[in-house]
Every structure is written in structure tokens, then in C-alpha cells.
Write a protein that holds these residues in place. Structure first.
Motif: not given
Length: 237
Positions: A18-32
């Protein structure tokens, strides 16, 4: 990655805190799951894909038990995410049900891993400060301070809730402080005094973290869960 079955996708980073700003992209990790060639050749792949609105890292699920056992907070976070896409419910539900235990699997190493992450962020802070890159410098400072604050918050809730420690409520004064750091509200000298004070507070907690025993039984359980899931995904007996 298209020839490999996916396990789950988890949001990581500032949106979870809950520290994102308007410039923050979304980051994900995907496990396969590995395919047969991965097993035969012994490879465990990691790949990063970056687009305009999200960054995605792909990781072989076989790496996860060791990453969790080494208390890598960036991977521990995937069990406490705000957003998931689940492709293998059987595997995910087993990991999710154990997440509070997993967060305490290796608290002695957890302390050292977080403090090491703090030191890396401070190295980046000083590097970009020298280059006069204020925007990056303050972002590194916020990350460094947040890691120390997390160690303190996790201790203060008696290690009962990883998510409560890592996530900042809108009414939390610490959230405002962290966003002020990122926004450059404090001069460098003032900021470094704040960080030094936080270091001293967190160092007092080292003995508590290191008083806990490592949960080797849980590590064995995680290894077995992933091993059985890989066998099932590949149709092996």
C-alpha cells in the motif's frame, strides 16, 4: 515459457505494501512447472519480461522451497499477495495454508537476509546520491527504511502476521513517513539520521530473531509438496 504449465501468478512490490504512487508499475512473479527437458538437463530457469504497465518474473517452482527456507522476503511475499491468478489450485492451497508457518521457517536467517537487503539498498542510495539522481536516491532510501521497519513490525506483532508487518494501513503514520521519504520531503542529512536511528533500533532485535530454531521439518514438507506437484503436472508416477 509457453511449453511449461503455470502454477500461480502473484503481485509483488509496492502495491502489496500500500505504498504505490501514480508512477508505480505492477510487478508480478509467476511460478511454472518444469518440462521434461528441464528435468533431464537439470535446468531451473528464471526469466524477466518488462512491458509499459507491468514487470513479470518467471521462476521454476522447484526453486521456491529453498527460496522460502532462506527467508528471501521478496519470495516470502508471494504467499501474502493482494492479487493472484491460480492455475494449480491443489498446489497453491497447500502452500497458502502453511504461509504463516512458512514466514517463520528460518527467523535467524530471515533477519540476516533482510539486513543484507537493507545494505544493498543503501549502497544503491549512496551510488545515486553521488550521481545526483534525486528521484532514484529517495526511492532507494524509502526501500531501505521500509525493510528495517518491516523487521521491527514483524517482531512487534510476535511474528504472528507477515502481512500485517509488510502492509501499511491508510491511517498508519509510518505509511505517511515512508511516502514522504520517497517524495524527497527530507534533506539527505536529516534522512540519514533517521535511518541511523532505525538501524540502532532494529539491531536490538537481532537476538530475538536468532533465538528461534530453524524449522527443518517444514522445509522437508515443502520439498515434498513441490515434488509431488511436479510429478502430477508431468503425469509421472
Amino acid at each position: 515459457m509457453l511449453d511449461r504449465k503455470l502454477c500461480f501468478k502473484a503481485l509483488v512490490g509496492s502495491h502489496n505494501y500500500n505504498l504505490q504512487t501514480e508512477e508505480s508499475d505492477k510487478d508480478y512473479k509467476i511460478f511454472f512447472y518444469p518440462n521434461f527437458d528441464d528435468l533431464y538437463e537439470g535446468g531451473k530457469f528464471t526469466r524477466a519480461l518488462v512491458s509499459d504497465d507491468e514487470d513479470v518474473e518467471y521462476h521454476d517452482i522447484r526453486k521456491l522451497p529453498n527460496l522460502l527456507f532462506k527467508s528471501n522476503v521478496n519470495f516470502m511475499e508471494v504467499l501474502f499477495s493482494e492479487e493472484y491468478e491460480v492455475y494449480d489450485e491443489a498446489l497453491f492451497s497447500k502452500l497458502f495454508s502453511l504461509r504463516e508457518e512458512i514466514s517463520k521457517i528460518n527467523l535467524p536467517y530471515f533477519y540476516d537476509a533482510c539486513f543484507g537487503m537493507f545494505l544493498r539498498k543503501m549502497k544503491e542510495y549512496h551510488r545515486d546520491k553521488e550521481k545526483d539522481l534525486a528521484k532514484k536516491t529517495y526511492k532507494h532510501a524509502m526501500s531501505a527504511y521500509r525493510i528495517l521497519d518491516f523487521l521491527e513490525r514483524f517482531h512487534n506483532n510476535s511474528f504472528s502476521s507477515f502481512k500485517q508487518a509488510i502492509q501499511y494501513d491508510l491511517r498508519d503514520s509510518a505509511r505517511e513517513l515512508l511516502l514522504n521519504i520517497r517524495n524527497g520531503t527530507y534533506a539527505y542529512e536529516q534522512l540519514e539520521i533517521m535511518i541511523e536511528k532505525k538501524i540502532n533500533q532494529v539491531k536490538l532485535l537481532e537476538y530475538k530473531y536468532k533465538s528461534f530454531e530453524v524449522n527443518n521439518d517444514l522445509k522437508g514438507k515443502l520439498d515434498l509438496i513441490v515434488k509431488e506437484s511436479v510429478k502430477r503436472a508431468l503425469g509421472l508416477k
